[in-house]
Design a protein around this motif. Structure first.
Motif, mmCIF file in Angstrom:
data_model
loop_
_atom_site.group_PDB
_atom_site.id
_atom_site.type_symbol
_atom_site.label_atom_id
_atom_site.label_comp_id
_atom_site.label_asym_id
_atom_site.label_seq_id
_atom_site.Cartn_x
_atom_site.Cartn_y
_atom_site.Cartn_z
ATOM 1 N N PHE A 72 -56.864 -1.191 -14.608
ATOM 2 C CA PHE A 72 -54.805 -1.412 -14.452
ATOM 3 C C PHE A 72 -54.836 -2.698 -14.288
ATOM 4 N N GLN A 73 -54.273 -3.407 -15.894
ATOM 5 C CA GLN A 73 -53.656 -4.581 -15.800
ATOM 6 C C GLN A 73 -53.042 -5.044 -14.833
ATOM 7 N N ASP A 84 -47.301 -2.744 -13.166
ATOM 8 C CA ASP A 84 -47.031 -1.277 -13.746
ATOM 9 C C ASP A 84 -47.209 -0.671 -14.495
ATOM 10 N N GLN A 85 -48.773 -1.052 -15.161
ATOM 11 C CA GLN A 85 -49.342 0.302 -15.502
ATOM 12 C C GLN A 85 -49.904 0.724 -14.213
ATOM 13 N N ASP A 89 -47.267 3.623 -13.863
ATOM 14 C CA ASP A 89 -47.297 4.291 -14.686
ATOM 15 C C ASP A 89 -48.254 5.750 -14.983
ATOM 16 N N THR A 90 -49.539 4.953 -14.867
ATOM 17 C CA THR A 90 -50.772 6.492 -14.631
ATOM 18 C C THR A 90 -50.339 6.984 -13.348
#
Length: 360
Positions: free
Chosen positions: A144-145, A148-149, A152-153
């Protein structure tokens, strides 16, 4: 008329001499034990501290922070805390509780209304005590960068179990903790940690290395005061350099570096209630209740257990790099930091045993 004052002066001198002798014998036993462990388990550097009631009873640094460069370990040398980071994070988060900005028993959707409806029964404390049911993001082995990423997952997947029904040590809880802290503080998590705790206590050697990975490339901040982490190669009988990549979205749960001197400052602040009040401090070490009414193994970030019949709390990280054990009722805390990745965290309990045997 001078006999009585002279007698008391002699008595005080004798008591002081006995106390100093016991203290020296105590430290010698701990020294002998730790040197033996360093030899047996190929530990290049080790730092130890014992703090009792706001006073440092022992603090010592052993060995080499860097084997290849022959740099000695000092009290200012920072070690990777790994999962023991949660104890520092919890202390900072409790400042929000103390200020009335965060309610541990409030639903998480009260603060983050964009979360799924299936999370409506999840309380803030469920996150901090690993009983939220959120998927273990680390176990997914996805890169995950950003936070927020990761979020989201986490929100796209079903909960593994109903919040508050059991305790599962997983890597998704503290990603949401990061999002929550940043929302409430208006700062990044690192800025919040620095402003609410580290700068106040003068913890100048407590930092994250901000390691990032792009395909096969890794970059990180310069930390000239940090110990290198090693893994012993049994076949070749030599040390190998080891590194752990803690993505920045995991920072509330792991990745912090700190020195034995800085950690002692933090423990002294806990003892003296200079950052958190006594009531707020004790909340960290109170076992969380599951919905069934049973006690969880966690308080607020801290594992809550027992030691010879009394409450013990703390956390280890690594499996070997940091181990912190506190007896809150006696205000005694023992800390051992190492830079040998393969060692299991058992040294602190033995150090605590050796310290206490001289007090009984």
């Amino acid at each position: 008329m001078k006999t009585k004052p002279l007698f008391f002066a002699l008595l005080v001198g004798i008591v002081a001499g006995i106390t100093a002798s016991r203290s020296n014998a105590q430290k010698a036993e701990i020294d002998t034990f730790l040197y033996k462990q360093m030899e047996t388990f190929h530990i290049p550097a080790l730092s130890v501290a014992i703090i009792e009631d706001g006073q440092v009873a022992m603090m010592k640094a052993y060995g080499l922070a860097s084997v290849e460069h022959q740099i000695p370990n000092t009290k200012e040398t920072a070690f990777q805390l790994a999962s023991a980071t949660k104890l520092i994070s919890a202390t900072a988060i409790m400042t929000l509780v103390q200020e009335g900005r965060l309610d541990l028993n409030q639903k998480i959707t009260h603060y983050l209304p964009e979360l799924p409806e299936s999370w409506n029964d999840m309380e803030v404390l469920d996150l901090l005590a690993h009983q939220s049911g959120i998927v273990d993001l680390l176990a997914l082995k996805q890169h995950f960068q950003s936070i927020d990423q990761a979020m989201d997952t986490a929100t796209a997947r079903l909960l593994d179990f109903e919040p508050g029904t059991k305790t599962v040590y997983a890597g998704g809880d503290y990603a949401v903790v990061m999002k929550l802290v940043e929302q409430l503080s208006g700062m990044t998590f690192q800025e919040f940690l620095a402003q609410s705790l580290l700068k106040k206590l003068g913890m100048e050697h407590t930092v994250f290395n901000n390691m990032e990975q792009d395909f096969i490339y890794r970059t990180s901040d310069l930390m000239p005061f940090a110990a290198t982490v090693y893994r012993w190669d049994r076949e070749r009988e030599q040390q190998r350099v080891f590194s752990m990549l803690f993505p920045q979205w995991t920072y509330p749960a792991g990745g912090l570096f700190s020195s034995i001197e800085d950690l002692s400052k933090w423990v002294i602040a806990l003892d003296q209630f200079s950052v958190l009040t006594q009531e707020i401090t004790r909340q960290m070490w109170t076992p969380t209740k599951l919905r069934s009414g049973d006690n969880s193994a966690f308080g607020v970030g801290w594992i809550v257990d027992s030691y010879k019949g009394e409450k013990a709390t703390g956390h280890s990280g690594g499996p070997a790099l940091a181990d912190i054990v506190r007896l809150p009722d006696r205000k005694i805390t023992a800390i051992v930091l190492t830079n040998q990745q393969e060692l299991r965290p058992f040294l602190t309990m033995k150090v605590l045993d050796l310290y206490l045997q001289f007090k009984e």
